[in-house]
Design a protein around this motif. Sequence first.
Motif, PDB file in Angstrom:
ATOM      1  N   TYR A 144       0.830  -1.203   0.000  1.00 40.36           N
ATOM      2  CA  TYR A 144       0.000   0.000   0.000  1.00 40.36           C
ATOM      3  C   TYR A 144       0.873   1.266   0.000  1.00 40.36           C
ATOM      4  O   TYR A 144       0.526   2.276  -0.611  1.00 40.36           O
ATOM      5  N   ALA A 145       2.015   1.192   0.673  1.00 38.77           N
ATOM      6  CA  ALA A 145       2.866   2.376   0.824  1.00 38.77           C
ATOM      7  C   ALA A 145       3.514   2.801  -0.489  1.00 38.77           C
ATOM      8  O   ALA A 145       3.845   3.984  -0.651  1.00 38.77           O
ATOM      9  N   ASN A 149      -1.229   6.397  -4.935  1.00 32.29           N
ATOM     10  CA  ASN A 149      -2.402   7.012  -4.301  1.00 32.29           C
ATOM     11  C   ASN A 149      -2.752   6.207  -3.061  1.00 32.29           C
ATOM     12  O   ASN A 149      -2.182   5.132  -2.812  1.00 32.29           O
ATOM     13  N   ASP A 150      -3.683   6.724  -2.286  1.00 27.13           N
ATOM     14  CA  ASP A 150      -4.085   6.036  -1.055  1.00 27.13           C
ATOM     15  C   ASP A 150      -5.492   5.451  -1.176  1.00 27.13           C
ATOM     16  O   ASP A 150      -6.169   5.225  -0.176  1.00 27.13           O
TER      17      ASP A 150
END
Length: 386
Positions: A144-145, A149-150
């Motif tokens: 995810y990091a 984007n988040d």
Amino acid sequence: MLSDKSRPVIEATLPLVGSRIGAITPKFYSRLFAAHPELLDGLFSRSNQRSGNQQQALAGSIAAFATHLVNNPGTLPELVLSRIAHKHASLGITEPQYQVVYEHLFAAIAEDLADVITPEIAEAWTEVYWLMADALIKIEKGLYAIQANDKMWTPWRVASKTFAGTGAMTFTLEPADDTPITTALPGQYVSVKVQLADGLRQVRQYSLSDDAGTGRTFTTKLDDDGEVSPVLHRGVGVGDILELSNPYGEITLKDGDGPVVLASAGIGCTPTASILRSLAESGSGRQVLVLHAERTLDSWALRGQMTDDVERLGGAELKLWLEEPRVGSLEGFMSLREVDLPADASLYLCGPLPFMKSIRNEAINAGIPATRIHYEVFGPDIWLAS
């Protein structure tokens, strides 16, 4: 690392739990969905639940992880964990969900093994679960990091939709908003979320079949008995919006200058086609051998793309197996015994599970180390459980 206290307990109970895990996992999913029916909406595959593939995959991964801890103290099965973590990340799995799974999985274990389970056994298997869960959480946080984007899901517009061989369709998409785009690597996949006629959202993973980078093109085979591919083929048109995940998958072209063998069957050509395209686009000087198996020439979904890229590479070689042979093809099913494999080759493999097992065994017998054989599994990874 499994503690000295738990290791003998796991070693002693692994045969029993291993023999029962196939019965435990259906009870787990029954409990899970009774408590959290919302998990079937946009997360778990209803089709895989009905077929039993998801239960089999979970059982196999738990048994494989526990066996590794017993046989290889002080290490973790990194390849197994990486494959699972990439799939989880493509579905947007989050850390709190591991506690939910633990609650219902161990209730199912306690129910199934009520006549033999003791506090010591429960404690030891709890340790196994959280060793696996914590390792996956760590890998998933790392995935995810590195996204651009988040967001777990972003909207993409269907720019084109074209036939790709008998019963297959290629979808090319463009961003439908200004969310930063995570660069994809050749061989990776995205999850695609669609809404079914009954209102339920379902997700499937599709390998990116053309250029990687910031583009999104995938090719899917129509399964008339499936839930998602009929919607994509018949219900989604140019201009429609689909929700896509960021790209994931660890089966990507490794750096180096050694020979590359791309072996696929049927729609399994999608990730190998993406790797082949990246080699052609970069003008790679690596020795490339492309192996593909199909029922008929017309059913080869990415025939034009792959043959063009082989020609662009100049020194690349293509071997084709057809059940209904044509001039220039080999007849029947693929066999590496009919191939002069390059020394120190890396093999990338995708297709039906029996096909991959057969080709992997032949490759190992031909001298290719298991560490240089990379395979992609569509759907739940039931290889672990078989």
